[in-house]
Motif scaffolding. Structure first.
Motif, PDB file in Angstrom:
ATOM      1  N   GLY A   1      -3.584   5.681  -8.460  1.00  0.00           N
ATOM      2  CA  GLY A   1      -2.721   5.752  -7.289  1.00  0.00           C
ATOM      3  C   GLY A   1      -2.851   4.491  -6.456  1.00  0.00           C
ATOM      4  N   LEU A   2      -1.717   3.857  -6.134  1.00  0.00           N
ATOM      5  CA  LEU A   2      -1.691   2.632  -5.353  1.00  0.00           C
ATOM      6  C   LEU A   2      -0.786   2.813  -4.143  1.00  0.00           C
ATOM      7  CD1 LEU A   2      -1.131   0.082  -8.281  1.00  0.00           C
ATOM      8  CD2 LEU A   2      -3.309   0.653  -7.186  1.00  0.00           C
ATOM      9  N   ALA A   3      -1.109   2.114  -3.071  1.00  0.00           N
ATOM     10  CA  ALA A   3      -0.221   2.115  -1.915  1.00  0.00           C
ATOM     11  C   ALA A   3       1.154   1.604  -2.328  1.00  0.00           C
ATOM     12  CB  ALA A   3      -0.803   1.241  -0.809  1.00  0.00           C
ATOM     13  N   TRP A   4       2.184   2.254  -1.815  1.00  0.00           N
ATOM     14  CA  TRP A   4       3.550   1.847  -2.144  1.00  0.00           C
ATOM     15  C   TRP A   4       3.860   0.523  -1.445  1.00  0.00           C
ATOM     16  CZ3 TRP A   4       6.915   3.414  -5.674  1.00  0.00           C
ATOM     17  CH2 TRP A   4       8.242   2.955  -5.573  1.00  0.00           C
ATOM     18  N   ILE A   5       4.407  -0.438  -2.187  1.00  0.00           N
ATOM     19  CA  ILE A   5       4.759  -1.744  -1.638  1.00  0.00           C
ATOM     20  C   ILE A   5       6.281  -1.847  -1.563  1.00  0.00           C
ATOM     21  CG2 ILE A   5       4.621  -4.241  -1.935  1.00  0.00           C
ATOM     22  CD1 ILE A   5       1.931  -2.985  -1.338  1.00  0.00           C
ATOM     23  N   GLU A   6       6.806  -1.910  -0.360  1.00  0.00           N
ATOM     24  CA  GLU A   6       8.234  -2.136  -0.200  1.00  0.00           C
ATOM     25  C   GLU A   6       8.562  -3.562  -0.637  1.00  0.00           C
ATOM     26  OE1 GLU A   6      10.536  -0.124   0.470  1.00  0.00           O
ATOM     27  OE2 GLU A   6       9.492   1.638   1.289  1.00  0.00           O
ATOM     28  N   HIS A   7       9.545  -3.703  -1.507  1.00  0.00           N
ATOM     29  CA  HIS A   7       9.904  -5.024  -1.973  1.00  0.00           C
ATOM     30  C   HIS A   7      11.368  -5.051  -2.383  1.00  0.00           C
ATOM     31  CE1 HIS A   7       8.902  -2.864  -5.682  1.00  0.00           C
ATOM     32  NE2 HIS A   7       9.678  -3.729  -6.318  1.00  0.00           N
ATOM     33  N   ALA A   8      11.902  -6.242  -2.434  1.00  0.00           N
ATOM     34  CA  ALA A   8      13.294  -6.427  -2.817  1.00  0.00           C
ATOM     35  C   ALA A   8      13.390  -6.581  -4.326  1.00  0.00           C
ATOM     36  CB  ALA A   8      13.864  -7.662  -2.126  1.00  0.00           C
ATOM     37  N   PRO A   9      14.308  -5.886  -4.977  1.00  0.00           N
ATOM     38  CA  PRO A   9      14.474  -6.061  -6.425  1.00  0.00           C
ATOM     39  C   PRO A   9      15.091  -7.415  -6.742  1.00  0.00           C
ATOM     40  CG  PRO A   9      16.216  -4.659  -5.542  1.00  0.00           C
ATOM     41  CD  PRO A   9      15.259  -4.922  -4.407  1.00  0.00           C
ATOM     42  N   GLY A  10      14.938  -7.821  -7.990  1.00  0.00           N
ATOM     43  CA  GLY A  10      15.614  -9.035  -8.436  1.00  0.00           C
ATOM     44  C   GLY A  10      14.821 -10.306  -8.305  1.00  0.00           C
ATOM     45  N   GLY A  11      13.526 -10.222  -8.083  1.00  0.00           N
ATOM     46  CA  GLY A  11      12.702 -11.420  -8.041  1.00  0.00           C
ATOM     47  C   GLY A  11      12.504 -11.966  -6.640  1.00  0.00           C
ATOM     48  N   LEU A  12      11.799 -13.077  -6.548  1.00  0.00           N
ATOM     49  CA  LEU A  12      11.433 -13.685  -5.274  1.00  0.00           C
ATOM     50  C   LEU A  12      12.508 -14.658  -4.805  1.00  0.00           C
ATOM     51  CD1 LEU A  12       7.687 -14.615  -5.952  1.00  0.00           C
ATOM     52  CD2 LEU A  12       8.609 -12.453  -5.117  1.00  0.00           C
ATOM     53  N   ASP A  13      12.877 -14.566  -3.520  1.00  0.00           N
ATOM     54  CA  ASP A  13      13.745 -15.600  -2.960  1.00  0.00           C
ATOM     55  C   ASP A  13      12.901 -16.837  -2.646  1.00  0.00           C
ATOM     56  OD1 ASP A  13      12.445 -15.127  -0.516  1.00  0.00           O
ATOM     57  OD2 ASP A  13      14.070 -13.874   0.260  1.00  0.00           O
ATOM     58  N   ALA A  14      13.542 -17.879  -2.116  1.00  0.00           N
ATOM     59  CA  ALA A  14      12.853 -19.160  -1.939  1.00  0.00           C
ATOM     60  C   ALA A  14      11.659 -19.042  -1.006  1.00  0.00           C
ATOM     61  CB  ALA A  14      13.836 -20.209  -1.417  1.00  0.00           C
ATOM     62  N   GLY A  15      11.814 -18.292   0.103  1.00  0.00           N
ATOM     63  CA  GLY A  15      10.698 -18.152   1.034  1.00  0.00           C
ATOM     64  C   GLY A  15       9.528 -17.420   0.423  1.00  0.00           C
ATOM     65  N   ALA A  16       9.804 -16.355  -0.338  1.00  0.00           N
ATOM     66  CA  ALA A  16       8.736 -15.604  -0.987  1.00  0.00           C
ATOM     67  C   ALA A  16       8.066 -16.442  -2.073  1.00  0.00           C
ATOM     68  CB  ALA A  16       9.288 -14.319  -1.574  1.00  0.00           C
ATOM     69  N   GLN A  17       8.855 -17.243  -2.806  1.00  0.00           N
ATOM     70  CA  GLN A  17       8.260 -18.119  -3.817  1.00  0.00           C
ATOM     71  C   GLN A  17       7.294 -19.114  -3.176  1.00  0.00           C
ATOM     72  OE1 GLN A  17      10.501 -20.027  -6.913  1.00  0.00           O
ATOM     73  NE2 GLN A  17      12.170 -18.548  -6.748  1.00  0.00           N
ATOM     74  N   ARG A  18       7.686 -19.676  -2.058  1.00  0.00           N
ATOM     75  CA  ARG A  18       6.823 -20.678  -1.404  1.00  0.00           C
ATOM     76  C   ARG A  18       5.512 -20.029  -0.967  1.00  0.00           C
ATOM     77  NH1 ARG A  18      10.560 -22.387   1.405  1.00  0.00           N
ATOM     78  NH2 ARG A  18      11.186 -24.079   0.056  1.00  0.00           N
ATOM     79  N   GLU A  19       5.598 -18.832  -0.390  1.00  0.00           N
ATOM     80  CA  GLU A  19       4.377 -18.121   0.002  1.00  0.00           C
ATOM     81  C   GLU A  19       3.517 -17.800  -1.205  1.00  0.00           C
ATOM     82  OE1 GLU A  19       4.372 -14.778   2.543  1.00  0.00           O
ATOM     83  OE2 GLU A  19       5.745 -15.655   4.006  1.00  0.00           O
ATOM     84  N   ALA A  20       4.160 -17.358  -2.289  1.00  0.00           N
ATOM     85  CA  ALA A  20       3.408 -17.027  -3.503  1.00  0.00           C
ATOM     86  C   ALA A  20       2.700 -18.255  -4.049  1.00  0.00           C
ATOM     87  CB  ALA A  20       4.340 -16.436  -4.554  1.00  0.00           C
ATOM     88  N   GLY A  21       3.370 -19.397  -4.046  1.00  0.00           N
ATOM     89  CA  GLY A  21       2.744 -20.625  -4.522  1.00  0.00           C
ATOM     90  C   GLY A  21       1.531 -20.997  -3.697  1.00  0.00           C
ATOM     91  N   ARG A  22       1.640 -20.855  -2.369  1.00  0.00           N
ATOM     92  CA  ARG A  22       0.488 -21.166  -1.513  1.00  0.00           C
ATOM     93  C   ARG A  22      -0.663 -20.207  -1.780  1.00  0.00           C
ATOM     94  NH1 ARG A  22       4.626 -22.466   2.570  1.00  0.00           N
ATOM     95  NH2 ARG A  22       4.582 -20.308   3.296  1.00  0.00           N
ATOM     96  N   ALA A  23      -0.345 -18.912  -1.941  1.00  0.00           N
ATOM     97  CA  ALA A  23      -1.398 -17.919  -2.173  1.00  0.00           C
ATOM     98  C   ALA A  23      -2.134 -18.179  -3.486  1.00  0.00           C
ATOM     99  CB  ALA A  23      -0.797 -16.518  -2.166  1.00  0.00           C
ATOM    100  N   ILE A  24      -1.388 -18.498  -4.537  1.00  0.00           N
ATOM    101  CA  ILE A  24      -2.019 -18.772  -5.827  1.00  0.00           C
ATOM    102  C   ILE A  24      -2.830 -20.064  -5.773  1.00  0.00           C
ATOM    103  CG2 ILE A  24      -1.533 -19.378  -8.231  1.00  0.00           C
ATOM    104  CD1 ILE A  24      -1.381 -16.397  -7.670  1.00  0.00           C
ATOM    105  N   ALA A  25      -2.339 -21.057  -5.045  1.00  0.00           N
ATOM    106  CA  ALA A  25      -3.104 -22.303  -4.907  1.00  0.00           C
ATOM    107  C   ALA A  25      -4.425 -22.054  -4.192  1.00  0.00           C
ATOM    108  CB  ALA A  25      -2.276 -23.341  -4.158  1.00  0.00           C
TER     109      ALA A  25
END
Length: 284
Positions: free
Chosen positions: A81-105
């Motif tokens: 059982g995991l906490a439900w994560i609200e998210h938009a379908p269809g992949g990451l938009d540009a802002g979410a991609q930039r945040e994801a890149g920073r987090a992985i770095a």
């Protein structure tokens, strides 16, 4: 025990509805809806799948390393059982991609010891992923990723023997294209778009890890394999951590042989041709 009863035993309350969630090629995924409207993600292991306790353990390790992941609500070998994560379908938009890149770095830049592997074996999808402590990244990637996966894909009857022999040739030449990194990084290990959740220009969470101590470039390569990310992701990454020259031109394709072999073992089909094309690209 039915699914609702299993959830009640695990979380201490019974869902009023269990709705199927798409995308569960490995585990069966459900959305549990409770009487107060709260929701939870429920993952149910399929026959032969490793214990879901391992996924909970990996998520805890990523959270401790600072990566945003869902809270684990409870679980056992066959249900998580995991906490439900609200998210938009269809992949990451540009802002979410930039945040994801920073987090992985930031994840890749954090100290991760001096050896490759991990303190326990993990899984990628439903497949066992060995992580013995190894001093050399090239030796680890060769033996515990490429050749290990190739042997299992061959045994499953999905990798032709001729391609297995060509992989041996490539494995013997890895030092022509890959260098030893300065230090290991903790990697997510299965960083395709379906495992990065975003909403309205922001990163929501990372899910479904296959973690180990390796070279951070394996995450970046996997993120490109199915066109999951574009320039904004790498712009965000570069804000935190420099990417060495030659990754896009050479190393990305080489590192993606491992997830391609995972897909060969699981699904066969067109992924065999993708492995063959990569081997030809490197003259093997």
């Amino acid at each position: 025990m039915d699914d609702a009863g299993h959830v009640e035993r695990m979380l201490g309350r019974r869902p009023v509805r269990l709705l199927p969630v798409g995308g569960g090629d490995i585990a069966r995924s459900l959305c549990a809806v409770f009487a107060d409207g709260e929701r939870a993600m429920i993952k149910c292991a399929r026959a032969g799948q490793p214990s879901l306790r391992l996924e909970a353990r990996m998520l805890a390790d990523l959270r401790a390393a600072g990566l945003p992941v869902p809270d684990v609500l409870g679980g056992d070998d066959t249900l998580l059982g995991l906490a439900w994560i609200e998210h938009a379908p269809g992949g990451l938009d540009a802002g979410a991609q930039r945040e994801a890149g920073r987090a992985i770095a930031r994840l890749h830049a954090a100290p991760a010891g001096e050896r490759y592997g991990y303190r326990y074996d993990t899984v990628i999808g439903s497949l066992h992923q060995p992580n013995p402590s190894t001093a050399s990244w090239l030796a680890f990637f060769r033996d515990q990723r490429l050749l290990h996966r190739a042997d299992h894909a061959l045994a499953a009857g999905r990798l032709p023997a001729a391609l297995r022999r060509r992989l041996d040739t490539l494995a013997g030449r890895l030092e022509h294209w890959l260098d030893e990194p300065a230090m290991p990084s903790l990697v997510h290990g299965d960083l395709w778009g379906g495992n990065m959740l975003g909403r309205r220009g922001a990163l929501a969470a990372f899910i479904d890890p296959a973690l180990y101590h390796g070279h951070g470039e394996v995450d970046l390569a996997m993120a490109m394999l199915f066109d999951s990310v574009g320039a904004p992701f790498f712009q965000g990454y570069a804000e935190v951590r420099e990417l060495a020259p030659g990754f896009f031109e050479r190393r990305c394709e080489l590192y993606n042989l491992y997830p391609l072999l995972v897909h060969v073992e699981l699904f066969g089909g067109s992924y065999v041709g993708a492995v063959e094309r990569t081997l030809a690209r490197f003259g093997c």
